[in-house]
Design an enzyme around this catalytic site. Structure first.
Site, PDB file in Angstrom:
ATOM      1  N   GLN A 169       1.713 -16.700  -3.693  1.00  0.00           N
ATOM      2  CA  GLN A 169       0.805 -17.168  -2.712  1.00  0.00           C
ATOM      3  C   GLN A 169      -0.536 -17.705  -3.148  1.00  0.00           C
ATOM      4  O   GLN A 169      -1.115 -16.999  -3.757  1.00  0.00           O
ATOM      5  CB  GLN A 169       0.967 -16.064  -1.562  1.00  0.00           C
TER       6      GLN A 169
ATOM      7  N   SER B 121       4.002 -11.757  -7.629  1.00  0.00           N
ATOM      8  CA  SER B 121       3.973 -11.148  -6.033  1.00  0.00           C
ATOM      9  C   SER B 121       5.187 -11.950  -5.356  1.00  0.00           C
ATOM     10  O   SER B 121       6.199 -11.497  -5.674  1.00  0.00           O
ATOM     11  CB  SER B 121       2.740 -11.412  -5.528  1.00  0.00           C
ATOM     12  N   LEU B 122       4.849 -12.738  -4.596  1.00  0.00           N
ATOM     13  CA  LEU B 122       5.797 -13.422  -3.819  1.00  0.00           C
ATOM     14  C   LEU B 122       6.601 -14.028  -4.752  1.00  0.00           C
ATOM     15  O   LEU B 122       8.033 -14.316  -4.336  1.00  0.00           O
ATOM     16  CB  LEU B 122       5.255 -14.635  -2.742  1.00  0.00           C
TER      17      LEU B 122
ATOM     18  N   GLN C 119       6.283  -3.053  -4.616  1.00  0.00           N
ATOM     19  CA  GLN C 119       5.593  -4.273  -5.109  1.00  0.00           C
ATOM     20  C   GLN C 119       4.606  -4.611  -4.168  1.00  0.00           C
ATOM     21  O   GLN C 119       3.339  -4.896  -4.511  1.00  0.00           O
ATOM     22  CB  GLN C 119       6.383  -5.327  -5.422  1.00  0.00           C
TER      23      GLN C 119
END
Length: 310
Positions: free
Chosen positions: A10, A88-89, A246
């Site tokens: 993101q 991340s994402l 996470q």
């Protein structure tokens, strides 16, 4: 040459992303048109009519849809990596590419994650700042000193010399001020809507844990290097547990890239808008005195066509 596909996280989203890919590739169109979301992903990505693309609950399914569409094109043309990872994402896109979920399920998971993170951030005056030029150890001392102002912690270890801190805005600003006093080259506030990868995301982690109970996780067909450990899943670990951890703890991107380099990966293909991850790769490889790397970014139709034909 071993290859890793790295999926963007993101922050790199922008109006118009994927429009040329939708025009030129049937596989991309099938993913976008088949997405299961509460809004029109195609319109949000291409037009962003109400300026909502940067809001977490819209960003996350849009980014995973984009990545899944590119993955579908690469699969159709026989392009497979030796390893997968994401920031991340982006880890959800990596797991989709590994065959853990199909694109439709990955997009709906990202939509749920975005909603859960948005809810977890409600009522928090949040801040995140990228700190340049300090070691993790030195920055941790600055963070510890700033905790008198509120909650602040290290969120992302992106690459040597670039670490992100996050939490309550006042505490983050104080930690950045102390970091500058202790030799940080730059401190760059990030435009975010929540204190991601901090303890404020515990509620989002709990929501994901419950949600995963009804989701089928297939085995990885390609190894995935996970954010929370910077390595592949251990024998006693589950993907569900790692994804819960996470969302509420720091991302170890430096360690992820180091692991891939140690495994002999020399070609890194970044999938998604932007070039942040290949930038992290170059800095990490330079720190390890590895020069024989190749970095490729796949965002535009022209870039994807060139990679397929190569």
């Amino acid at each position: 040459m071993k290859t890793a596909f790295l999926y963007a996280g993101q922050g790199s989203q922008h109006k118009g992303m994927g429009e040329d890919l939708y025009r030129d590739f049937e596989e991309f169109r099938e993913v976008i048109d088949g997405a299961d979301a509460s809004f029109d992903i195609k319109q949000m990505c291409f037009e962003d009519p109400d300026g909502k693309l940067s809001k977490t609950k819209y960003t996350q399914p849009c980014m995973v849809a984009f990545a899944s569409g590119v993955t579908a094109i690469l699969n159709k043309n026989g392009k497979k990596p030796d390893y997968l990872a994401g920031l991340s994402l982006g880890e959800y896109s990596a797991l989709q590419a590994a065959g853990v979920w199909d694109s439709k399920k990955a997009i709906s998971l990202a939509a749920f994650r975005g909603e859960a993170m948005t809810k977890a951030a409600e009522g928090v005056e949040a801040g995140m700042t990228a700190v340049m030029g300090l070691s993790e150890e030195a920055l941790q001392k600055c963070v510890d000193e700033a905790k008198s102002e509120g909650v602040v912690s290290i969120c992302n270890d992106n690459c040597p010399g670039q670490i992100v801190i996050g939490g309550e805005k006042k505490a983050v600003e104080k930690a950045a001020e102390i970091a500058k006093e202790n030799g940080a080259k730059r401190c760059i506030p990030l435009n975010v809507s929540g204190p991601f990868h901090t303890k404020f995301m515990s509620a989002a982690g709990d929501a994901l844990k419950d949600y995963f109970n009804d989701i089928e996780f297939s085995e990885e067909k390609i190894p995935v290097v996970f954010n929370v450990s910077g390595k592949e899943k251990g024998e006693t670990e589950t993907t569900q547990e790692l994804l819960v951890k996470q969302v509420q703890s720091g991302v170890k991107m430096t360690q992820t890239i180091e692991y891939l380099l140690d495994k002999g990966v020399r070609r890194f293909v970044e999938i998604g808008p932007g070039k942040a991850l290949t930038g992290f790769v170059k800095k990490t490889a330079k720190e390890k005195e590895i020069s024989d790397i190749e970095c490729i970014t796949l965002e535009t139709s022209e870039e994807v066509k060139s990679y397929i034909e190569k």
